[in-house]
Design a protein around this motif. Structure first.
Motif, mmCIF file in Angstrom:
data_model
loop_
_atom_site.group_PDB
_atom_site.id
_atom_site.type_symbol
_atom_site.label_atom_id
_atom_site.label_comp_id
_atom_site.label_asym_id
_atom_site.label_seq_id
_atom_site.Cartn_x
_atom_site.Cartn_y
_atom_site.Cartn_z
ATOM 1 N N PHE A 37 30.359 26.676 8.383
ATOM 2 C CA PHE A 37 30.368 25.673 9.513
ATOM 3 C C PHE A 37 29.304 24.675 9.325
ATOM 4 O O PHE A 37 29.557 23.388 9.310
ATOM 5 N N LEU A 38 28.098 25.169 9.067
ATOM 6 C CA LEU A 38 26.988 24.213 8.604
ATOM 7 C C LEU A 38 27.130 23.295 7.592
ATOM 8 O O LEU A 38 27.016 22.067 7.656
ATOM 9 N N ALA A 39 27.800 23.900 6.475
ATOM 10 C CA ALA A 39 28.054 23.213 5.151
ATOM 11 C C ALA A 39 29.185 22.010 5.699
ATOM 12 O O ALA A 39 28.892 20.802 5.306
ATOM 13 N N VAL A 40 30.177 22.127 6.240
ATOM 14 C CA VAL A 40 31.069 21.196 6.739
ATOM 15 C C VAL A 40 30.469 20.106 7.792
ATOM 16 O O VAL A 40 30.656 18.872 7.587
ATOM 17 N N VAL A 41 29.666 20.551 8.562
ATOM 18 C CA VAL A 41 29.151 19.695 9.641
ATOM 19 C C VAL A 41 28.157 18.673 8.883
ATOM 20 O O VAL A 41 28.107 17.631 9.001
ATOM 21 N N GLN A 42 27.451 19.281 7.753
ATOM 22 C CA GLN A 42 26.338 18.472 7.080
ATOM 23 C C GLN A 42 27.233 17.310 6.272
ATOM 24 O O GLN A 42 26.856 16.147 6.135
ATOM 25 N N VAL A 43 28.198 17.631 5.868
ATOM 26 C CA VAL A 43 29.108 16.747 5.020
ATOM 27 C C VAL A 43 29.672 15.689 5.976
ATOM 28 O O VAL A 43 29.449 14.460 5.811
ATOM 29 N N ILE A 44 30.375 16.149 7.109
ATOM 30 C CA ILE A 44 31.009 15.017 8.143
ATOM 31 C C ILE A 44 30.071 14.443 8.811
ATOM 32 O O ILE A 44 30.171 13.049 8.642
ATOM 33 N N VAL A 45 29.015 14.756 9.358
ATOM 34 C CA VAL A 45 28.164 14.218 10.302
ATOM 35 C C VAL A 45 27.019 13.232 9.449
ATOM 36 O O VAL A 45 26.955 12.277 9.654
ATOM 37 N N TYR A 46 26.399 13.982 8.302
ATOM 38 C CA TYR A 46 25.469 13.426 7.872
ATOM 39 C C TYR A 46 25.909 12.618 6.642
ATOM 40 O O TYR A 46 25.690 11.529 6.643
ATOM 41 N N ALA A 47 26.592 13.191 5.759
ATOM 42 C CA ALA A 47 26.918 12.327 4.528
ATOM 43 C C ALA A 47 27.963 11.552 4.994
ATOM 44 O O ALA A 47 28.214 10.344 4.570
ATOM 45 N N GLY A 48 28.856 11.948 6.021
ATOM 46 C CA GLY A 48 29.858 10.922 6.269
ATOM 47 C C GLY A 48 29.526 9.770 7.384
ATOM 48 O O GLY A 48 28.812 8.812 6.935
ATOM 49 N N VAL A 96 26.409 9.430 9.298
ATOM 50 C CA VAL A 96 25.279 8.838 9.470
ATOM 51 C C VAL A 96 25.004 8.004 8.211
ATOM 52 O O VAL A 96 24.479 6.789 8.193
ATOM 53 N N MET A 97 25.207 8.412 7.036
ATOM 54 C CA MET A 97 25.029 7.655 5.764
ATOM 55 C C MET A 97 25.968 6.403 5.733
ATOM 56 O O MET A 97 25.354 5.414 5.217
ATOM 57 N N VAL A 98 27.236 6.551 6.313
ATOM 58 C CA VAL A 98 27.929 5.178 6.195
ATOM 59 C C VAL A 98 27.243 4.137 7.155
ATOM 60 O O VAL A 98 27.111 3.036 6.828
ATOM 61 N N LEU A 99 26.676 4.457 8.133
ATOM 62 C CA LEU A 99 26.083 3.613 9.035
ATOM 63 C C LEU A 99 24.719 3.143 8.340
ATOM 64 O O LEU A 99 24.593 1.844 8.360
ATOM 65 N N LEU A 123 24.319 -5.103 5.565
ATOM 66 C CA LEU A 123 24.512 -6.225 6.705
ATOM 67 C C LEU A 123 22.895 -7.030 6.748
ATOM 68 O O LEU A 123 23.041 -8.256 6.859
ATOM 69 N N LEU A 124 21.880 -6.323 6.424
ATOM 70 C CA LEU A 124 20.602 -6.915 6.605
ATOM 71 C C LEU A 124 20.412 -7.586 5.066
ATOM 72 O O LEU A 124 19.353 -8.468 4.945
ATOM 73 N N ASN A 125 21.303 -7.407 4.224
ATOM 74 C CA ASN A 125 21.130 -7.822 2.810
ATOM 75 C C ASN A 125 19.702 -7.298 2.406
ATOM 76 O O ASN A 125 19.135 -8.290 1.760
ATOM 77 N N ALA A 126 19.229 -6.307 2.437
ATOM 78 C CA ALA A 126 18.001 -5.845 2.052
ATOM 79 C C ALA A 126 17.885 -5.984 0.573
ATOM 80 O O ALA A 126 18.802 -5.561 -0.101
ATOM 81 N N ASP A 127 16.733 -6.535 0.121
ATOM 82 C CA ASP A 127 16.473 -6.495 -1.199
ATOM 83 C C ASP A 127 15.386 -5.741 -1.819
ATOM 84 O O ASP A 127 15.003 -4.607 -1.082
#
Lengths: 491, 164
Positions: free
Chosen positions: B51-62, B64-67, B74-78
């Motif tokens: 369960f933890l593994a799936v949540v890790q992938v969906i929530v964090y890698a999915g 949060v990281m997409v955000l 968007l900020l065009n950070a250099d």
């Protein structure tokens, strides 16, 4: 009664927190209906919420008396309401109520009068309540985060002010880091006992051999996290900066509510699960307490900003309170409880004066801004004198009472050197507190603008000054008051 | 086999974490963070905490990281310029870190010299067990977290909204 997992007792104990949450959400909703001139209504709503929570506390206490129990357990031991918890909840309600009283006029001057301010204050109080009654690592940690997250936001509430932004950022980064360290220590405790309940952890730890490195690691990491939260040396650097940058009223709140709540957490963790390991953490605590008193008192001397100075003075008070835990006997614990009670009133009092110094075109946080206060507002000058006397610990005021019990407990347990050091630092403290007095009474006013007064500030000054004097002159009922919490600790 | 997999994922988690710190460009750091989270998810899975593994992938890698990546783009950070760190942090930081790690390692080895490695599926990580814990034993913290999240949302809005 309600279900297998959620009983009537659970609900009863949660009611104060639930009421505060409902009123917090309510403030935000009614805020939308108010125009700029009616924002004071938010403060009234928040105060009513605290009133409801206080009435609920009274009802819980009377029910406990009727049933003849001194502690109630709920949520399978996740929270325990005992004498200590009741005492702390009352302190939190009082300090939040006084903060609301002094905030109203201040936010108007700063032009940041939003309803969210009061809502977040109420939510922070909910977090503090869970810190006071939590008996479970996860409940305690969630309560802690609830409290500090609210303060991160409040510290940065003046969005146009760079110092406020800096304070919020600094506190956020360092606070998150220290929470991580605390959590690491908690995870070690869980690993050693396979339980998150403090009492179960306590009995599991007492089975382990003396000097177990794993236990030492847990004690050190938990202590580091807690020392950061209360602002003890060497984890104090954030405190003066954040006090200086945060809005005056938020600095006032931070210096009492959350600090007392962090002490509630510290007492719970050090006395319940780690209570058996006293020999292991006592030397650590002595070192930290002495360093805290030394640095707090000496650094306060050279400050010209009054909020910074009060920040360092807050650090030094932490040192004194820790000494009570070093002594650890009944007098010492009584000293901690009384000290915290007295500290809330005297510190909120002096911060109320600082808040009143914020005028239309003056930030009012330099010591020199108080020049000639005696000529402009004699009442306020005399009340400040009372608060400063009390902070220094001079006899007719309440501050003496707290220090008296701490020193007495040190003598009773044979910590003579510590007692001498602590008394010497009182002399240093008198010096820097009286610098403010000299500026207020001896120097001519630098400008003609009067301190900004409002009904709230008048009430806050009246209550804090009355309590500071009354507790000093007639301490008996307050010493009685401390026995309940102390008995709860000693059980 | 189990040990080989464990060391593979553990090493890749640490490697990605170090890479995260070394990279000067924020987007490279963000991508390394995805690597860290992916490796951690694999470790959780190996321990039987599916369960933890799936949540890790969906929530964090999915989510949060997409955000994160979106915001960076968007900020065009250099590329970031290295800031002037204090001398002490530069020269003492790493040695002290290794000292701390060594001390923790020694403590753990002294404590559990004989313990075998944790085996696959050792922990009751099934979704049903987690649900039972969450809604029975830890019902109160679970509910209190909802206020915590509410505050986080309010805080973000209060601090970020435009002046009227």
């Amino acid at each position: 009664m309600l279900s297998e997992y959620f009983s009537a007792v659970d609900f009863l104990l949660l009611k104060p927190a639930i009421l505060l949450t409902i009123f917090g959400i309510g403030v935000m909703l009614t805020d939308l209906l108010l125009d700029e001139r009616q924002k004071y209504f938010n403060a009234v709503t928040a105060l009513v919420g605290i009133g409801f929570a206080a009435v609920q506390m009274l009802r819980i206490q009377s029910q406990m008396r009727e049933a003849g129990v001194s502690e109630v357990e709920a949520f399978r031991g996740a929270i325990v309401l005992d004498g200590l918890g009741i005492f702390f909840i009352w302190l939190f309600l009082i300090s939040t109520a006084i903060t609301i009283l002094i905030s109203f006029r201040y936010l108007e001057i700063e032009n940041e009068h939003h309803g969210e301010y009061y809502a977040i204050l109420l939510f922070a109080t909910v977090g503090m309540i869970f810190l006071a009654i939590g008996m479970d690592l996860i409940t305690l940690f969630v309560g802690l985060e609830l409290m500090v997250l609210s303060i991160y936001i409040l510290a940065g509430f003046l969005r146009g002010d760079r110092r406020s932004n800096e304070a919020a950022m600094k506190y956020l980064l360092l606070g998150a880091f220290s929470s991580g360290i605390l959590l690491y220590g908690m995870s070690l405790l869980y690993g050693m006992s396979n339980s998150t309940n403090l009492r179960v952890i306590g009995s599991a730890l007492s089975q382990r051999p003396l000097g177990d490195p794993l236990v030492i690691m847990a004690v050190v990491t938990i202590a580091a996290g807690l020392f950061f939260k209360i602002g003890a040396v060497p984890f104090h650097q954030w405190l003066p900066d954040v006090y200086e940058g945060a809005p005056h009223s938020v600095a006032a709140f931070m210096s009492v509510g959350p600090k007392v709540a962090a002490f509630a957490l510290l007492l719970r963790l050090f006395l319940v699960p780690l209570g058996e390991l006293r020999e292991q953490w006592e030397p650590l605590l002595i070192g930290v307490a002495v360093a805290t008193m030394t640095l707090g008192n000496l650094a306060a001397i050279s400050q010209s900003n009054i909020k910074r100075m009060l920040g360092y003075s807050a650090i030094s008070h932490v040192g004194y309170i820790l000494l009570g835990l070093v002594a650890g006997n009944e007098t010492g614990l009584k000293g901690i409880v009384i000290y915290l009670l007295v500290y809330v009133f005297m510190n909120l009092g002096i911060f109320t004066v600082v808040v009143a110094m914020r005028r239309r075109d003056l930030v009012g946080d330099e010591i020199n801004d108080m020049a000639g206060l005696m000529h402009k507002s004699p009442v306020m000058a005399i009340l400040s004198l009372i608060f400063l006397l009390s902070l220094a610990g001079i006899p007719p005021t309440a501050g003496f009472l707290g220090k008296y019990f701490i020193f007495l407990s040190l003598l009773e347990t044979g910590h003579y050197t510590l007692a001498v050091i602590a008394v010497l630092y009182v002399a240093v403290a008198i010096y820097y507190y009286f610098r403010i007095v000299v500026v207020m009474f001896m120097q001519p006013p630098a400008d003609q603008e009067l301190p900004s007064m409002s009904l709230g500030i008048r009430c806050a000054l009246g209550v804090t000054a009355a309590m500071t004097l009354f507790m000093g002159l007639y301490p008996e009922p307050f010493i009685q008051l401390a026995t309940g919490p102390v008995l709860a600790i000693l059980r | 086999m189990y040990q080989a997999l464990f060391f593979l994922f553990a090493a890749s988690a640490v490697g990605f974490a170090i890479n995260l710190l070394i990279q000067r460009h924020p987007i490279h750091s963000a991508l390394s963070l995805i690597g860290v989270m992916g490796s951690l998810a694999s470790l959780y899975l190996m321990l039987g905490a599916e369960f933890l593994a799936v949540v890790q992938v969906i929530v964090y890698a999915g989510a949060v990281m997409v955000l994160f990546v979106f915001v960076i783009m968007l900020l065009n950070a250099d590329k970031e310029e290295p800031s002037d760190r204090s001398k002490m942090a530069k020269y003492l930081g790493l040695p002290l870190l290794f000292l701390l790690l060594a001390m923790i390692t020694v403590v753990i080895y002294r404590q559990f010299p004989e313990d075998a490695m944790v085996q696959f599926g050792d922990f009751p990580g099934q979704t049903a067990a987690i649900g039972r814990l969450l809604f029975r034993d830890f019902l109160l913290p679970f509910e209190v977290i909802s206020i915590l999240i509410l505050i986080a949302i309010i805080g973000a809005i209060v601090l970020a909204k435009k002046e009227p």
